[in-house]
Design a protein around this motif. Structure first.
Motif, PDB file in Angstrom:
ATOM      1  N   ALA A  78       0.832  -1.207   0.000  1.00 54.96           N
ATOM      2  CA  ALA A  78       0.000   0.000   0.000  1.00 54.96           C
ATOM      3  C   ALA A  78       0.869   1.262   0.000  1.00 54.96           C
ATOM      4  O   ALA A  78       1.992   1.265   0.500  1.00 54.96           O
ATOM      5  N   LEU A  79       0.329   2.321  -0.565  1.00 54.17           N
ATOM      6  CA  LEU A  79       0.995   3.617  -0.458  1.00 54.17           C
ATOM      7  C   LEU A  79       1.126   3.982   1.016  1.00 54.17           C
ATOM      8  O   LEU A  79       0.326   3.546   1.850  1.00 54.17           O
ATOM      9  N   THR A  80       2.114   4.798   1.333  1.00 55.12           N
ATOM     10  CA  THR A  80       2.299   5.214   2.720  1.00 55.12           C
ATOM     11  C   THR A  80       1.073   6.004   3.177  1.00 55.12           C
ATOM     12  O   THR A  80       0.411   6.660   2.367  1.00 55.12           O
ATOM     13  N   PRO A  81       0.782   5.961   4.471  1.00 59.42           N
ATOM     14  CA  PRO A  81      -0.359   6.733   4.976  1.00 59.42           C
ATOM     15  C   PRO A  81      -0.247   8.227   4.659  1.00 59.42           C
ATOM     16  O   PRO A  81      -1.260   8.886   4.442  1.00 59.42           O
ATOM     17  N   ARG A  82       0.957   8.745   4.586  1.00 62.47           N
ATOM     18  CA  ARG A  82       1.156  10.170   4.292  1.00 62.47           C
ATOM     19  C   ARG A  82       0.737  10.505   2.863  1.00 62.47           C
ATOM     20  O   ARG A  82       0.213  11.582   2.593  1.00 62.47           O
ATOM     21  N   LEU A  83       0.987   9.585   1.912  1.00 66.46           N
ATOM     22  CA  LEU A  83       0.734   9.884   0.500  1.00 66.46           C
ATOM     23  C   LEU A  83      -0.525   9.238  -0.072  1.00 66.46           C
ATOM     24  O   LEU A  83      -1.028   9.677  -1.105  1.00 66.46           O
ATOM     25  N   ALA A  84      -1.061   8.233   0.596  1.00 67.84           N
ATOM     26  CA  ALA A  84      -2.260   7.543   0.085  1.00 67.84           C
ATOM     27  C   ALA A  84      -3.422   8.491  -0.192  1.00 67.84           C
ATOM     28  O   ALA A  84      -4.120   8.326  -1.202  1.00 67.84           O
ATOM     29  N   PRO A  85      -3.663   9.524   0.631  1.00 66.80           N
ATOM     30  CA  PRO A  85      -4.794  10.416   0.349  1.00 66.80           C
ATOM     31  C   PRO A  85      -4.670  11.175  -0.972  1.00 66.80           C
ATOM     32  O   PRO A  85      -5.666  11.683  -1.486  1.00 66.80           O
ATOM     33  N   TYR A  86      -3.468  11.248  -1.522  1.00 64.94           N
ATOM     34  CA  TYR A  86      -3.269  11.957  -2.792  1.00 64.94           C
ATOM     35  C   TYR A  86      -3.574  11.082  -4.009  1.00 64.94           C
ATOM     36  O   TYR A  86      -3.601  11.574  -5.126  1.00 64.94           O
ATOM     37  N   CYS A  87      -3.782   9.807  -3.782  1.00 67.71           N
ATOM     38  CA  CYS A  87      -4.116   8.904  -4.878  1.00 67.71           C
ATOM     39  C   CYS A  87      -5.639   8.816  -4.942  1.00 67.71           C
ATOM     40  O   CYS A  87      -6.261   7.993  -4.268  1.00 67.71           O
ATOM     41  N   LEU A  88      -6.223   9.691  -5.735  1.00 67.22           N
ATOM     42  CA  LEU A  88      -7.673   9.813  -5.833  1.00 67.22           C
ATOM     43  C   LEU A  88      -8.249   8.710  -6.720  1.00 67.22           C
ATOM     44  O   LEU A  88      -7.509   8.013  -7.427  1.00 67.22           O
ATOM     45  N   SER A  89      -9.542   8.572  -6.719  1.00 69.11           N
ATOM     46  CA  SER A  89     -10.179   7.497  -7.491  1.00 69.11           C
ATOM     47  C   SER A  89      -9.910   7.606  -8.985  1.00 69.11           C
ATOM     48  O   SER A  89      -9.889   6.596  -9.690  1.00 69.11           O
ATOM     49  N   ASP A  90      -9.661   8.819  -9.482  1.00 69.74           N
ATOM     50  CA  ASP A  90      -9.393   8.983 -10.910  1.00 69.74           C
ATOM     51  C   ASP A  90      -7.905   9.158 -11.223  1.00 69.74           C
ATOM     52  O   ASP A  90      -7.537   9.466 -12.355  1.00 69.74           O
TER      53      ASP A  90
END
Length: 175
Positions: A78-90
């Motif tokens: 998984a992406l790191t918790p710090r950067l995961a929110p920047y990976c949007l659904s699109d």
């Protein structure tokens, strides 16, 4: 100017997991800021994900680097918790079973940019490989690497990778 930021393999296993190293954690905030800048300026952001299957140890990479990591479906992939929110659904995401992503290269061939920037890990392996593919896919685009946003657990190979990318007419910033 149409531009794209490629975030390479900022996954848990490279930051805090099986292959984690302090340099990877140290660049997370700078990458987050860079993503925000690109999005605020109308640029595109894409991610690559190192993705291995259960047979990793039987692969060529597994024989050379016998540390299972980024196994499909694992926490480490998984992406790191710090950067995961920047990976949007699109957000375009390219899984790759080796250092470079041919799917990313195909995407770059069909989406023209004047500037392509790479950040992430590992600079002498996956960042270098994907930078070369980006240069091949769009030979007239400016290919950039921000030295403050890439890292490697091997300082000597990191510097050599930056030298090689610079030798391939890529722009190295903040070195």
């Amino acid at each position: 100017m149409k531009q794209c930021l490629i975030v390479v393999d900022m996954q848990r296993d490279f930051v805090t997991g099986a292959l984690g190293f302090t340099g990877a954690a140290a660049i997370e905030d700078a990458i987050a800021e860079k993503i925000e800048q690109y999005r605020n300026n109308g640029g595109e952001v894409v991610f690559t994900l190192d993705t291995h299957e259960d047979d990793y140890m039987q692969t060529q990479e597994g024989r050379h680097l016998p540390i299972p990591h980024c196994l499909r479906g694992s926490q480490g992939a998984a992406l790191t918790p710090r950067l995961a929110p920047y990976c949007l659904s699109d957000t375009p995401v390219f899984e790759k079973g080796t250092f470079g992503s041919m799917a990313l290269a195909d995407f770059l061939r069909t989406h023209r940019y004047e500037r392509i920037e790479l950040c992430g890990v590992v600079s002498h392996m996956c960042v270098l490989s994907n930078a070369v593919l980006a240069k091949a896919a769009q030979s007239e685009a400016e290919i950039c690497i921000d030295a403050q946003c890439v890292a490697s657990p091997d300082a000597a190979l990191h510097e050599k990778a930056l030298d090689i990318m610079e030798g391939l007419h890529m722009h190295i910033q903040h070195r």
